[in-house]
Structure formats: C-alpha cells, structure tokens
Design an enzyme around this catalytic site. Structure first.
Site, PDB file in Angstrom:
ATOM      1  CB  SER A 187     103.931  73.205  16.979  1.00 13.53           C
ATOM      2  OG  SER A 187     102.809  72.384  16.545  1.00 13.53           O
ATOM      3  N   PRO A 219      91.936  79.551  28.620  1.00 16.86           N
ATOM      4  CG  PRO A 219      93.142  79.436  30.596  1.00 16.86           C
ATOM      5  CD  PRO A 219      91.955  79.108  30.047  1.00 16.86           C
TER       6      PRO A 219
HETATM    7  P1  NG1 Z   1      96.353  76.032  23.293  1.00 13.86           P
HETATM    8  O1  NG1 Z   1      97.036  76.953  22.750  1.00 13.86           O
HETATM    9  O2  NG1 Z   1      96.552  75.504  24.573  1.00 13.86           O
HETATM   10  O3  NG1 Z   1      94.797  76.343  22.889  1.00 13.86           O
HETATM   11  C1  NG1 Z   1      97.292  74.639  21.030  1.00 13.86           C
HETATM   12  C2  NG1 Z   1      96.000  73.810  20.280  1.00 13.86           C
HETATM   13  C3  NG1 Z   1      96.278  72.454  21.047  1.00 13.86           C
HETATM   14  C4  NG1 Z   1      97.476  71.645  20.804  1.00 13.86           C
HETATM   15  C5  NG1 Z   1      98.346  72.798  21.679  1.00 13.86           C
HETATM   16  C6  NG1 Z   1      99.903  72.463  21.466  1.00 13.86           C
HETATM   17  C7  NG1 Z   1      93.756  74.503  19.598  1.00 13.86           C
HETATM   18  C8  NG1 Z   1      92.771  74.962  19.953  1.00 13.86           C
HETATM   19  N1  NG1 Z   1      94.744  74.425  20.428  1.00 13.86           N
HETATM   20  O4  NG1 Z   1      96.901  74.734  22.318  1.00 13.86           O
HETATM   21  O5  NG1 Z   1      95.236  71.620  20.454  1.00 13.86           O
HETATM   22  O6  NG1 Z   1      97.746  71.613  19.591  1.00 13.86           O
HETATM   23  O7  NG1 Z   1      98.377  74.032  20.915  1.00 13.86           O
HETATM   24  O8  NG1 Z   1     100.507  72.519  20.192  1.00 13.86           O
HETATM   25  O9  NG1 Z   1      94.153  74.220  18.434  1.00 13.86           O
END
Ligand code: NG1
Length: 547
Positions: A68, A498
């Site tokens: 992604s 985290p």
């Molecule tokens: P993490 O890295 O857990 O914050 C990020 C995005 C989520 C979601 C996931 C999966 C932010 C703050 N966090 O998660 O919304 O998209 O990746 O791809 O954008």
C-alpha cells in the site's frame, strides 16, 4: 486426492527458504517488510490461504500482495476472508506462527494447524491472488501460487489489481455472482452502471462542474482509473496524473498520505498543465486512501472526515425522506478531526463511535448498524448496509425516489472494503445532487489544524494504549505528561500509538491554531523520545525549520 505434506517442506527448502530469523507479526495490514525477505512469507501465506479455504468449506479466500502506502522497496501480504472481511483475528496468530517457524519444522507445523482446526485436507479449496504494481510483486505472486499448489489447491491469479478489486472478486465468487461478476470487467460494469444511473444525464448542477483531476500516486489506482475512463460515457471528465509511466515512484512525493501527513502539495510527474486548467476538484489517491485537493500549491482541503460527514449527511437526508426507520452510525478513529466529530454529533445528529486504527476494527463496528459509515485514518472507508436495511430500502424504492437513490448507492459502493475509486464516484454523485463545489462543501465546518509526526524509538511496543488508542497506558507517566502539555493549548488534543505498519511511533496533535498545533506535536514528540526510548535525531523546534 492424496496430499503429502512433505511437498510443502520440499518447496520451502528448494525454492522459498526462510532467509531471515527476525520475528514478524501479522498486523493491521497483514505482513509487511523489505521485499527481498518476503518470498518464504508469501509461500507460506499461499499454504495458509488454502487451509483457510478448506476450513471455510471451500469458500474463496483472497491473497493480496501489496505494501500500500509504504515505500517502493517494501511489499506485503494480507488475506481476505469469504465475505470480503480481513482475516479473522483468531487466524492472525496462526499466520504469525506459520511464518516464523523454521523450514525444518514447517511440515510438522502445517500438520498441527490441520489437526487443531479439524481441516479436511482432501476437500476442495479456492484461492484468488492479486498484486500491486511494485516490480517485485510478480515474483511474490508466484510464491503464493506455489504455496497453494503445494497443497493441491485451486488458485486463480488476477494479476495487477487494487486491493478493493480483489475483495470484490472474492465476495462476488462467494455469493454466486449475486454481488457482481468476479472479474475486472464485472467490477467496472457494476460501479459505472450505478454511477451513470445516479447521474441520470445531469452532468453539471449549480456550482458543481463535471471535471476532476485524479492523482494516481504512480500506483495501481492510476492504471485502473484509466480503464474506468475508457468505459465511462463521459459521465465524468477525469484527467489522470502520476500514472506510473514517467520517472515517478509509487507514493514518492505524491498520493494521499504524502499530502495529508506532510501537508505539502504533491509533485506531479506528468500532465501538470492540465491540473489547474481543467480542474475544480483534484482527487489524490493511493489504492486505499483518498483526498481532495482544491488547487495546486495548497494543502488538502478535504479528506476522510469531510467525506464521512458529506456521506453521513446525505444518507440521513435520504433515509428521512424515504420515511424508513433504520439505525445509522458513523465509525471514526482517534485521527478524526475533533471539529468533524462535533459537527456530526451536534449538527447532523448522527451517532458516532470511535475504535482503534485498522480497517478490521472499523468494519466490525460498522456492521452493528443498519447503515454503518466508516472512514479510516488514511481515508480508507466505505458504507455497509445490513440485510434488513437492503430489504427495507428495496420495498420503499417502489414508491419513493429517495429510496431508489439509496438502492443505486448500494451498488455504487464497494461494500466489501474501502475503495478510493468507488468513494470518489460516491462523492461526485453527492456533490452533483447537491449542486455543490468544493467551497460549498468545505464551508460546512472548520477543521482544527492538525499535525502528525513519526518518532523512531528502540522498540515501538513499549507504547501501549487503551480507549480506542486515545489514552496511553505504557510507558508509565507518559499519558500524564501528555495531558499536562495538552492542557496548555486551546482546543488541544494529542495521542500517541505504535504504528502497526512501520517501525515508528505516531504522534497526533490538534489545537485551535496552526502554530499551537505545531508546538503541541513537537512537545508530545519530545516526550515520546524521552520516555519511550527515542533513537532518531532530535526533533526540530517549530519555527526554526520544517519539521
Ligand atoms: P499504522 O501504521 O498502524 O498507523 C497505517 C494507517 C492506517 C491504515 C494502515 C494500513 C495512519 C495514521 N495509519 O496504520 O490508517 O491505513 O496503515 O495500511 O494513516
């Protein structure tokens, strides 16, 4: 059919040996990491998807290969359950254990999964695999397919598709095509048909103009948008920038994350002349996230919260006009702008709940409503309709035009998972119906300035949170210090958590002014560095340079 589990070991040893002993965990977005270490992970996920399919009575399970919004050298994999949901939480630990076991113990470990879950290993199984357009994805796709083949399962490869497309195919196949045809063509057909019926020949209305620019972030979304354009009867004029054919890299200085997190305008590697000339609205996309950007040089003007409020208000209006009684609800995460929550609760009178980051949490909560709207931190969102809602709307549509519109909206929305392309078509539909331009939309409420920081620490898991990630319970004392700092700022709010996808701690801050927001984020960032084992360079004080 006889299956020899020795084949799994043989494949692993000969073709997909485990190259790293680093422990990895199935997180919010499956497994992610540097592509060169993922071959064994992919092979084993092919094995797991086959077992899962047999466990679910032969239903189709999806495997999506993508990292992604991560940088281009990364890749990742996630499993899609039969109804299009993320892999069931109880199987996440099975996935984690399977990926971390040594090659020598693999055969025995697979046998144990089969025994523990009473899987009939001779029954039929079906796995759909899709990938993004990273250069290492085809190699990794082959590893997944070999994992399926090692257990004599059926595998269908879809090549380069968006994650929501793969979810669509899985659901379409498992519903015997009542949801749509499980093909790329079937996906375009369903969305375009609903969009054009909703447009009903009205291409412009009031302040609404029929031109948009779509930033494909050099990712798979750009390619698929071009396919949409080919099949649409000019019902929406779309110019695609960052198509992935120039020098630009995936998500590199473009895409929703770049614009939102860094609050900078994206670089446009192709077709920049068309951007302002044509466009009143520009959609910045990555396979999942979505952001609307009004003009070049400006920071974004509409993201997930704007989309959520627009959609919620519109649905509320249609349901009221249809005179049907349905439970509506909006699900947000702690990242939702405080002003949006106030607007939804106080002005729209729409019920709101807050859950931890991660689509699976939002999707799960949204299913508790008849019509559940959710938009994830990254802009990833959709609407889910209960069977009761669908039946009620269908009956009402015989007499009420507003219910007919609702019925078409169900087809326009990719209910299986947040889908940026489908969401864009939804927003375009609503703006057109309302006769709104971006200014009209933005004037519904004023966002609080907000800021996100990424902090490197020795071990991000020293941070633990509760209350939908809004309160930090570990390390001890950090939450009290955060609250002390926040209390100095008007309308201040901040939290830390985290990341589930990157080796960092994320800081979020919002406050009444931009300057206060920068200072608050900085102060909280410094606290994290001090109390949670920061390893990065010192943060730059706001005002002295770009953070
Ligand atoms: P993490 O890295 O857990 O914050 C990020 C995005 C989520 C979601 C996931 C999966 C932010 C703050 N966090 O998660 O919304 O998209 O990746 O791809 O954008």
């Amino acid at each position: 059919m006889s299956i020899n589990l020795r084949t799994v070991y043989a494949f692993a040893r000969e073709m997909y040996p485990k190259l790293s002993t680093e422990y990895i965990q199935y997180g919010t977005a499956g497994f992610r990491g540097k592509a060169e270490f993922l071959d064994s992970v992919m092979f084993r996920m092919g094995v797991l998807a086959t077992l899962r399919s047999r466990f679910r009575g032969g239903a189709v399970i999806g495997v999506m290969i993508t990292a992604s919004h991560n940088p281009e050298p990364d890749n990742g994999v996630k499993l899609v359950d039969p109804k299009g949901e993320m892999l069931d939480a109880s199987w996440e630990s099975i996935a984690t254990d399977l990926v971390n076991v040594s090659d020598q113990d693999l055969e025995q470990h697979v046998a144990k999964i089969i025994k523990d879950n009473s899987i009939d290993i001779t029954s039929s199984s079906h796995v759909f695999v899709g990938m993004d357009n990273r250069y290492h994805s085809p190699r990794l796709l082959k590893a997944v397919a070999d994992g399926v083949i090692a257990l004599k399962g059926n595998v269908r490869e879809f090549g380069i598709v968006t994650t929501p497309m793969l979810h669509f195919f899985v659901v379409a196949a498992n519903t015997k095509e009542t949801y749509g045809k499980p093909t790329e063509e079937g996906y375009y057909e369903k969305l375009i048909k609903a969009f054009e019926l909703l447009r009903n020949g009205q291409l412009e209305n009031g302040n609404y103009k029929n031109n948009v620019v779509f930033d494909g972030a050099n990712g798979v979304g750009a390619r698929k948008m071009l396919q949409f354009i080919k099949r649409m009867n000019k019902s929406l004029n779309i110019s695609v920038i960052n198509q992935g054919i120039g020098p630009g890299k995936i998500n590199d200085e473009c895409g929703a994350d770049y614009v939102k997190v860094l609050q900078r305008a994206a670089h446009i590697h192709a077709g920049c002349g068309t951007f302002h000339a044509l466009c009143q609205r520009g959609w910045r996309c990555r396979p999942s996230g979505l952001l609307l950007h009004q003009r070049k040089g400006r920071v974004p003007t509409a993201g997930r919260d704007r989309i959520a409020t627009l959609v919620a208000g519109y649905l509320m209006d249609l349901v009221t006009r249809s005179e049907i009684d349905l439970r509506l609800g909006l699900v947000q995460t702690a990242y939702a702008n405080g002003a949006s929550t106030d607007y939804i609760v106080n002005d729209l009178k729409f019920p709101v709940s807050c859950v931890p980051t991660g689509v699976k949490h939002l999707h799960h909560k949204a299913l508790e409503y008849d019509i559940g709207v959710y938009f994830e931190a990254n802009g990833h969102g959709t609407i889910v309709f209960s069977d009761h809602a669908k039946a009620t709307i269908a009956t009402a549509s015989e007499t009420k035009a507003s219910a007919k519109t609702l019925l078409l909206l169900i087809d326009l929305i990719n209910e299986t998972v947040g889908d940026a392309i489908s969401d864009m078509l939804l927003v375009e539909t609503i703006l057109n119906h309302k006769g709104w331009d971006v200014k009209d939309w933005i004037s519904t409420y004023n966002d609080l300035p907000n800021r996100q920081l990424k902090i490197k620490v020795q071990d991000r898991n020293v941070i633990e949170t509760t209350n939908a990630e809004r309160v930090c319970v570990k390390p001890e004392g950090l939450q009290t210090e955060i609250e002390n700092v926040v209390s100095n700022y008007k309308r201040g709010r901040a939290f830390v958590r985290p990341s589930g996808t990157e080796d960092i701690v994320r800081v979020y801050a919002e406050a009444a002014t931009k300057e206060d927001t920068e200072n608050l984020a900085y102060e909280v960032g410094v606290l994290v560095q001090r109390l949670a084992g920061g390893v990065g360079p010192e943060l730059t004080k706001p005002g002295s340079a770009h953070l």
